[in-house]
Design a protein around this motif. Structure first.
Motif, PDB file in Angstrom:
ATOM      1  N   GLY A 285      29.472  23.525 -40.033  1.00 23.55           N
ATOM      2  CA  GLY A 285      28.244  22.934 -39.510  1.00 23.55           C
ATOM      3  C   GLY A 285      28.098  23.011 -38.003  1.00 23.55           C
ATOM      4  O   GLY A 285      27.080  22.627 -37.459  1.00 23.55           O
ATOM      5  N   ILE A 286      29.135  23.504 -37.322  1.00 22.54           N
ATOM      6  CA  ILE A 286      29.014  23.610 -35.864  1.00 22.54           C
ATOM      7  C   ILE A 286      28.195  24.845 -35.517  1.00 22.54           C
ATOM      8  O   ILE A 286      28.256  25.862 -36.181  1.00 22.54           O
ATOM      9  N   LYS A 287      27.406  24.739 -34.414  1.00 22.02           N
ATOM     10  CA  LYS A 287      26.520  25.842 -34.043  1.00 22.02           C
ATOM     11  C   LYS A 287      27.302  27.093 -33.658  1.00 22.02           C
ATOM     12  O   LYS A 287      28.388  27.004 -33.101  1.00 22.02           O
ATOM     13  N   PRO A 288      26.683  28.266 -33.921  1.00 18.88           N
ATOM     14  CA  PRO A 288      27.381  29.537 -33.695  1.00 18.88           C
ATOM     15  C   PRO A 288      27.957  29.701 -32.289  1.00 18.88           C
ATOM     16  O   PRO A 288      29.091  30.176 -32.141  1.00 18.88           O
ATOM     17  N   HIS A 289      27.196  29.308 -31.268  1.00 20.06           N
ATOM     18  CA  HIS A 289      27.723  29.599 -29.940  1.00 20.06           C
ATOM     19  C   HIS A 289      28.938  28.719 -29.621  1.00 20.06           C
ATOM     20  O   HIS A 289      29.805  29.096 -28.841  1.00 20.06           O
TER      21      HIS A 289
ATOM     22  N   ASN B  60      28.630  44.067 -54.267  1.00 20.81           N
ATOM     23  CA  ASN B  60      27.484  43.639 -53.460  1.00 20.81           C
ATOM     24  C   ASN B  60      26.918  42.333 -53.988  1.00 20.81           C
ATOM     25  O   ASN B  60      26.794  42.135 -55.186  1.00 20.81           O
ATOM     26  N   GLY B  61      26.583  41.454 -53.075  1.00 23.09           N
ATOM     27  CA  GLY B  61      25.992  40.190 -53.499  1.00 23.09           C
ATOM     28  C   GLY B  61      27.009  39.151 -53.909  1.00 23.09           C
ATOM     29  O   GLY B  61      26.668  38.087 -54.405  1.00 23.09           O
ATOM     30  N   ALA B  62      28.308  39.464 -53.687  1.00 18.36           N
ATOM     31  CA  ALA B  62      29.343  38.526 -54.117  1.00 18.36           C
ATOM     32  C   ALA B  62      29.421  37.302 -53.217  1.00 18.36           C
ATOM     33  O   ALA B  62      30.050  36.311 -53.569  1.00 18.36           O
ATOM     34  N   GLY B  63      28.824  37.394 -52.036  1.00 20.36           N
ATOM     35  CA  GLY B  63      28.846  36.232 -51.157  1.00 20.36           C
ATOM     36  C   GLY B  63      29.741  36.407 -49.956  1.00 20.36           C
ATOM     37  O   GLY B  63      30.046  35.435 -49.266  1.00 20.36           O
ATOM     38  N   LYS B  64      30.172  37.646 -49.677  1.00 14.64           N
ATOM     39  CA  LYS B  64      31.125  37.854 -48.592  1.00 14.64           C
ATOM     40  C   LYS B  64      30.494  37.575 -47.227  1.00 14.64           C
ATOM     41  O   LYS B  64      31.041  36.811 -46.415  1.00 14.64           O
ATOM     42  N   THR B  65      29.313  38.203 -46.999  1.00 13.88           N
ATOM     43  CA  THR B  65      28.661  37.958 -45.715  1.00 13.88           C
ATOM     44  C   THR B  65      28.225  36.503 -45.588  1.00 13.88           C
ATOM     45  O   THR B  65      28.260  35.926 -44.506  1.00 13.88           O
ATOM     46  N   THR B  66      27.851  35.902 -46.731  1.00 19.02           N
ATOM     47  CA  THR B  66      27.501  34.486 -46.704  1.00 19.02           C
ATOM     48  C   THR B  66      28.678  33.649 -46.219  1.00 19.02           C
ATOM     49  O   THR B  66      28.522  32.698 -45.460  1.00 19.02           O
ATOM     50  N   CYS B  67      29.875  34.025 -46.653  1.00 17.74           N
ATOM     51  CA  CYS B  67      31.072  33.326 -46.162  1.00 17.74           C
ATOM     52  C   CYS B  67      31.205  33.478 -44.655  1.00 17.74           C
ATOM     53  O   CYS B  67      31.443  32.504 -43.940  1.00 17.74           O
ATOM     54  N   PHE B  68      31.040  34.708 -44.187  1.00 22.59           N
ATOM     55  CA  PHE B  68      31.107  34.948 -42.748  1.00 22.59           C
ATOM     56  C   PHE B  68      30.098  34.068 -42.027  1.00 22.59           C
ATOM     57  O   PHE B  68      30.384  33.492 -40.975  1.00 22.59           O
ATOM     58  N   ASN B  69      28.891  34.012 -42.584  1.00 26.23           N
ATOM     59  CA  ASN B  69      27.857  33.215 -41.937  1.00 26.23           C
ATOM     60  C   ASN B  69      28.231  31.748 -41.878  1.00 26.23           C
ATOM     61  O   ASN B  69      27.908  31.050 -40.927  1.00 26.23           O
ATOM     62  N   MET B  70      28.940  31.278 -42.893  1.00 23.28           N
ATOM     63  CA  MET B  70      29.382  29.888 -42.852  1.00 23.28           C
ATOM     64  C   MET B  70      30.512  29.707 -41.845  1.00 23.28           C
ATOM     65  O   MET B  70      30.553  28.719 -41.106  1.00 23.28           O
ATOM     66  N   LEU B  71      31.405  30.687 -41.806  1.00 16.58           N
ATOM     67  CA  LEU B  71      32.519  30.583 -40.865  1.00 16.58           C
ATOM     68  C   LEU B  71      32.040  30.619 -39.417  1.00 16.58           C
ATOM     69  O   LEU B  71      32.659  30.034 -38.541  1.00 16.58           O
ATOM     70  N   THR B  72      30.942  31.312 -39.170  1.00 16.76           N
ATOM     71  CA  THR B  72      30.461  31.442 -37.794  1.00 16.76           C
ATOM     72  C   THR B  72      29.300  30.513 -37.481  1.00 16.76           C
ATOM     73  O   THR B  72      28.691  30.607 -36.433  1.00 16.76           O
ATOM     74  N   GLY B  73      28.985  29.611 -38.382  1.00 16.53           N
ATOM     75  CA  GLY B  73      28.000  28.594 -38.069  1.00 16.53           C
ATOM     76  C   GLY B  73      26.543  28.978 -38.293  1.00 16.53           C
ATOM     77  O   GLY B  73      25.646  28.212 -37.963  1.00 16.53           O
ATOM     78  N   VAL B  74      26.317  30.165 -38.831  1.00 17.68           N
ATOM     79  CA  VAL B  74      24.927  30.570 -39.073  1.00 17.68           C
ATOM     80  C   VAL B  74      24.356  29.779 -40.243  1.00 17.68           C
ATOM     81  O   VAL B  74      23.189  29.400 -40.254  1.00 17.68           O
ATOM     82  N   TYR B  75      25.204  29.550 -41.253  1.00 12.05           N
ATOM     83  CA  TYR B  75      24.808  28.681 -42.360  1.00 12.05           C
ATOM     84  C   TYR B  75      25.656  27.425 -42.335  1.00 12.05           C
ATOM     85  O   TYR B  75      26.816  27.445 -41.915  1.00 12.05           O
ATOM     86  N   VAL B  76      25.077  26.342 -42.850  1.00  8.99           N
ATOM     87  CA  VAL B  76      25.876  25.128 -43.027  1.00  8.99           C
ATOM     88  C   VAL B  76      26.253  25.027 -44.492  1.00  8.99           C
ATOM     89  O   VAL B  76      25.377  25.045 -45.363  1.00  8.99           O
TER      90      VAL B  76
ATOM     91  N   ALA C  65      26.261  34.564 -31.603  1.00 12.55           N
ATOM     92  CA  ALA C  65      27.609  34.882 -32.060  1.00 12.55           C
ATOM     93  C   ALA C  65      28.528  35.201 -30.884  1.00 12.55           C
ATOM     94  O   ALA C  65      29.746  35.034 -30.966  1.00 12.55           O
ATOM     95  N   MET C  66      27.934  35.653 -29.774  1.00  8.75           N
ATOM     96  CA  MET C  66      28.759  35.989 -28.616  1.00  8.75           C
ATOM     97  C   MET C  66      28.862  34.808 -27.645  1.00  8.75           C
ATOM     98  O   MET C  66      29.275  34.970 -26.503  1.00  8.75           O
ATOM     99  N   GLY C  67      28.468  33.635 -28.113  1.00  7.06           N
ATOM    100  CA  GLY C  67      28.698  32.447 -27.310  1.00  7.06           C
ATOM    101  C   GLY C  67      27.535  32.007 -26.440  1.00  7.06           C
ATOM    102  O   GLY C  67      27.667  31.071 -25.660  1.00  7.06           O
ATOM    103  N   ILE C  68      26.380  32.654 -26.558  1.00  8.91           N
ATOM    104  CA  ILE C  68      25.248  32.274 -25.724  1.00  8.91           C
ATOM    105  C   ILE C  68      24.486  31.142 -26.404  1.00  8.91           C
ATOM    106  O   ILE C  68      24.106  31.255 -27.564  1.00  8.91           O
ATOM    107  N   ASN C  69      24.256  30.071 -25.690  1.00  9.60           N
ATOM    108  CA  ASN C  69      23.469  28.952 -26.216  1.00  9.60           C
ATOM    109  C   ASN C  69      21.998  29.329 -26.122  1.00  9.60           C
ATOM    110  O   ASN C  69      21.347  29.111 -25.099  1.00  9.60           O
ATOM    111  N   VAL C  70      21.501  29.939 -27.197  1.00  8.49           N
ATOM    112  CA  VAL C  70      20.158  30.512 -27.171  1.00  8.49           C
ATOM    113  C   VAL C  70      19.094  29.479 -26.827  1.00  8.49           C
ATOM    114  O   VAL C  70      18.209  29.720 -26.011  1.00  8.49           O
ATOM    115  N   ARG C  71      19.194  28.330 -27.439  1.00  4.01           N
ATOM    116  CA  ARG C  71      18.202  27.281 -27.210  1.00  4.01           C
ATOM    117  C   ARG C  71      18.142  26.912 -25.729  1.00  4.01           C
ATOM    118  O   ARG C  71      17.070  26.779 -25.152  1.00  4.01           O
TER     119      ARG C  71
END
Lengths: 260, 293, 306
Positions: free
Chosen positions: A69-73, A38-54, B172-178
């Motif tokens: 850096g691209i937005k999640p959607h 726990n806390g190893a950074g796995k979900t953080t990686c996911f968040n970076m891969l999906t654009g939640v974090y830059v 995450a499901m592709g919706i442009n929330v903004r």
């Protein structure tokens, strides 16, 4: 063929380095596991891969282009979809509506047609529902189609979240602790479920998991993170006997459920 | 119960329905917290009044319906534009902050109107042609409800609802929330503008006092009492807010102090049945109408 | 613009600080409640108004040194009741329901006061004359830039009272057990609960303090301007909220800082520009802060956990 290639992925939150120079590669069609305490950074990686974090630094190459850096959607539009550690279904929408949201990008009609209920819109809606129902059928959830997602049993909610992620038509599916809160029977069933999905829908899968029985059973290769650093990678058997990995899990023998 | 008495009341009911439905898109379906809706109502009213006063005064006399339609359309466009401009900075903000920012904008709009002579400043705009008739309002209500209903049943509506349900999952499901937040905001503004235009040409006189924060609160009250996120709830809420004060007329104390009772109603509703009146009857309704608490 | 007189500038600053102290007193209540409950108590401005009315009421029966604390405590008590009845049941049920309830409470208090006391303005009896002190003369005619700058006694009263009140608050928050509990709750609600902090008592106390502060602000303004009317809380509340956000919502020194900055800005702008837009300034500042730096001057950005 390489689908996801990550080089020196690093992210810093203030003074804390959550992930440090993480490198890994996933090829098309593979089923890869990402494990660690726990806390190893796995979900953080996911968040970076999906654009939640830059990421603070590093490169993420997905399907031939850089996506850090691209937005999640937009990342979702490029073909990477995910589930969440704590289920994030649209609770007050039905199961099928959850999928329909994920299918928004292929709706095939414009606003004008929709608000005037033109025949072209009506036809597309029927087709969309058919397709969504088809996905639910393929994963064994068609009975739940018109039921509010929030009132489904836990195991089905997990499956539904995966089905929803599939509805975006992704090339890469990121599953965050899909077996969390499940008993051994449910976990075994989930293992088969995930493998079937990979075969049926032809998606590449990267999953985070704490439950070693699932990981060892279905993952073809495994990456191990500890305190944000990659400490081991390779085949399940290699990881199982890797002393550094065992140590990271504080002496718990891998093969049973490892907890920190 | 003469027609003379009932007619303006019915028209007001219609206008309130359009107002509540418009705010319902923003606060109910998209889950945002817009608290300055009276500002959009004001812009619609003032824009339409300027149109019939300065742009088409002759048409207002010769072909009133055409004039009204034109005034409404222009009012809607102007209000929609303002909605976009206000939404652009505001919608980055999370729940509570958005609420306060929209209150601020609602007040800024009112203060700007109060200080602009072209808009009648504090004295307002008098002698607006009374071209709104009951059937105009009825048609507008029908159109509003139909369009919004169609919107919400489409993929666009689902996208809006997903923003309310879980922004992060929606992204995450592709919706442009903004985009969809802004979209809901503008749609809400559009129809509030329509309501404003109809109102101005019914009341025949508008001033900044018609568009205070209390009015914003009243519109919010309509959808809260009716049931947030429910079309039927919006209509019910508008009905209650329009006719309850009339029903209370038999007792002078009650009718003079209706905001006192309305606010009490608001509190009691939130404590007892946050889903509003619709929540009370939800057993008998199609699941689709079940609102979010 | 005509010649810039430094003394004029100083006057605006002085007036601004007096005004700002009032905003600060109200803002403190907002920020303390938000810090712990993450709730914007829309009704808070009404405690300022109710405090003023209570002040008017008590002063007709008691001498000022009794009437004012009585008014403060009654306002505080009212806040505790409101919290218990309207907010506590909704604790933990999302952000929208409490916000709507707070709005309802705000309007209810306003209308109730209007019904009980009538819509007209009340005034405090004049119990001290309100001389103005020419600061230039007072400081021995040494500082030329003070020529023309006047300080009214009422402003002096405001300075001293707010200083006393805020120091007392600082002491309570930093040096007492209750204050420590308040700070703990605002930092980590759940952990504090697990550590055995009596949540209900601390929250009630916070509401009490906030309302008492708002009440004294209302009394000070009432005494200064003699215009105590039911709608005074609406605008003041909104402006004080701006001050709290400006300084950093949830950060106690931030409320004081934000109040002062807002007061000074308002007076500077209305001093040099047409004053009919005075109220719009506060809203303008609010929007600006929310756009540029929503966590305020002394606040820290919040990170969303996915």
């Amino acid at each position: 063929m390489s689908l996801l290639k990550v080089d020196d992925l690093t992210i810093r939150f203030g003074g804390l380095v959550a992930v440090n120079k993480f490198c890994f590669e996933i090829n098309q069609g593979e089923l890869i596991g990402l494990i660690g305490p726990n806390g190893a950074g796995k979900t953080t990686c996911f968040n970076m891969l999906t654009g939640v974090y830059v990421p603070t630094s590093g490169k993420i190459e997905f399907d031939g282009s850089e996506i850090q850096g691209i937005k999640p959607h937009r990342i979702s539009a490029r073909g990477a979809s995910r589930t969440f550690q704590n289920i994030r279904l649209f609770k007050e929408m039905t199961a099928i509506e959850n999928l329909l949201v994920a299918m928004h990008s292929e709706r095939g009609y414009n606003l004008f047609e929709a608000i005037l209920k033109l025949p072209s819109y009506r036809k597309r809606e029927i087709a969309l529902r058919e397709k969504a129902l088809g996905i639910l059928r393929a994963v064994g959830l068609e009975k739940a189609a018109e039921i509010e997602a929030g009132s489904l049993p836990y195991g089905e909610q997990r499956k539904l979240e995966i089905a929803r992620a599939l509805a975006t038509g992704p090339k890469l599916l990121l599953l965050d602790e899909p077996a969390a809160g499940m008993n051994p029977t449910e976990t075994a069933e989930l293992s088969n479920y995930i493998r079937n999905i990979r075969d049926q829908f032809k998606v590449t899968i990267l999953l985070i998991e704490h439950d070693m029985s699932l990981v060892m059973k279905i993952c073809e290769r495994i990456y191990v993170l500890d305190y944000g650093e990659l400490i081991a990678s390779g085949l399940p058997k290699e990881i199982q006997n890797n002393p550094r990995v065992i140590e990271a899990y504080l002496g718990g023998a891998i093969g049973e459920e490892a907890h920190v | 119960m003469s027609l003379e008495y009932l007619l303006p009341l019915l028209m007001l009911f219609g206008i309130n329905t359009i107002l509540s439905s418009s705010l319902n898109v923003i606060n109910g379906y998209c889950g945002l917290f817009s608290m300055g809706h009276a500002g959009f109502f004001a812009i619609g009213a003032y824009a339409s009044a300027i149109v019939t006063r300065d742009l088409i005064p002759a048409m207002a006399l010769s072909s009133p319906t055409t004039a009204l339609v034109l005034a409404c359309v222009i009012a809607m466009l102007v209000t929609g534009l303002v909605g976009y401009l206000v939404g652009f900075p505001c919608l980055r903000l999370a729940g509570d902050y958005l609420a306060i920012a929209t209150v601020g904008f609602g007040e800024i709009i009112r203060i700007v109107i109060m200080n602009t002579d072209f808009l009648g400043a504090q004295t307002g705009i008098p002698a607006i042609p009374g071209i709104t008739k009951l059937w105009h309002v009825a048609a507008a209500v029908a159109l509003t409800l139909w369009l919004i209903n169609n919107l919400m049943r489409s993929s666009f509506g689902r996208a809006i609802l997903s923003v309310r349900e879980d922004e992060i999952a929606a992204q995450a499901m592709g919706i442009n929330v903004r985009f969809y937040k802004t979209f809901s905001f503008v749609v809400g503004a559009l129809f509030a503008g329509l309501a404003g235009a109809l109102f101005a040409h019914m009341a025949q006189f508008i001033s900044p006092n018609n568009f205070t924060f209390i009015i914003s609160a009243q519109i919010l009250l309509m959808i809260v009492i009716g049931g947030l996120g429910s079309q039927l709830g919006a209509v019910l809420g508008a009905f209650l807010v329009t006719f309850l004060p009339e029903a209370l007329r038999f007792n002078q104390t009650l009718s003079e102090n209706r905001m006192l009772f309305f606010s009490l109603m608001m509190i009691v509703m939130m404590l007892w049945q946050p889903k509003g009146m619709i929540g009370i009857f939800s057993r008998f309704l199609d699941r689709k109408e079940a609102p979010k608490s | 613009m005509e010649n810039f007189y430094f003394s004029e500038f100083v006057q605006y600053i002085l007036n601004g600080i007096a005004q700002g102290a009032i905003y600060a007193l109200i803002a403190l209540g907002y920020t303390m409640v938000y810090g712990i409950l993450k709730l914007i108590n829309f009704a808070h401005g009404e405690f300022y108004m109710v405090g003023a009315f209570l002040g008017v009421f008590f002063i007709t029966h008691f001498p000022p040194y009794l009437a004012i604390p009585l008014a403060m405590m009654t306002a505080g008590l009212l806040a505790v009741i409101v919290e218990r009845v309207a907010y506590r049941p909704l604790r933990g049920s999302g952000r929208i329901a409490p916000l709507i309830t707070a709005l309802g409470v705000s309007i209810f208090l306003l209308e109730l006061t209007r019904v009980i006391a009538g819509p007209g303005a009340r005034s405090f009896p004049q119990f001290f004359d309100n001389p103005t002190y020419n600061l230039f003369e007072v400081t021995g005619s040494k500082f030329a830039w003070l020529d023309g700058v006047v300080l009214r006694k009422s402003q002096l009263v405001i300075f001293i009272s707010s200083l006393v009140v805020m120091s007392t608050l600082w002491y309570i928050v930093m040096k007492t057990k209750m204050g420590r509990a308040m700070r703990a709750l605002s930092m980590d609600f759940d952990a504090s609960k697990l550590m055995g902090v009596n949540i209900n008592a601390v929250i009630a106390f916070t509401f009490f303090l906030g309302a008492a502060l708002a009440a004294i602000a209302g009394i000070l303004v009432g005494m200064n301007f003699n215009n105590v009317e039911p709608y005074m809380g609406q605008l003041a509340g909104l402006k004080a909220f701006t001050a709290a956000v400006l300084g950093g919502i949830g950060v106690i020194p931030g409320a004081a800082l934000g109040g002062l900055v807002l007061g000074v800005c308002e007076n500077l702008v209305t001093g040099y520009l047409p004053s009919s837009y005075r109220d719009a300034i506060a809203f303008g500042v609010l929007i600006l802060v929310l756009m540029v730096r929503p966590w305020g001057i002394l606040g820290k950005p919040e990170r969303v956990k996915v």
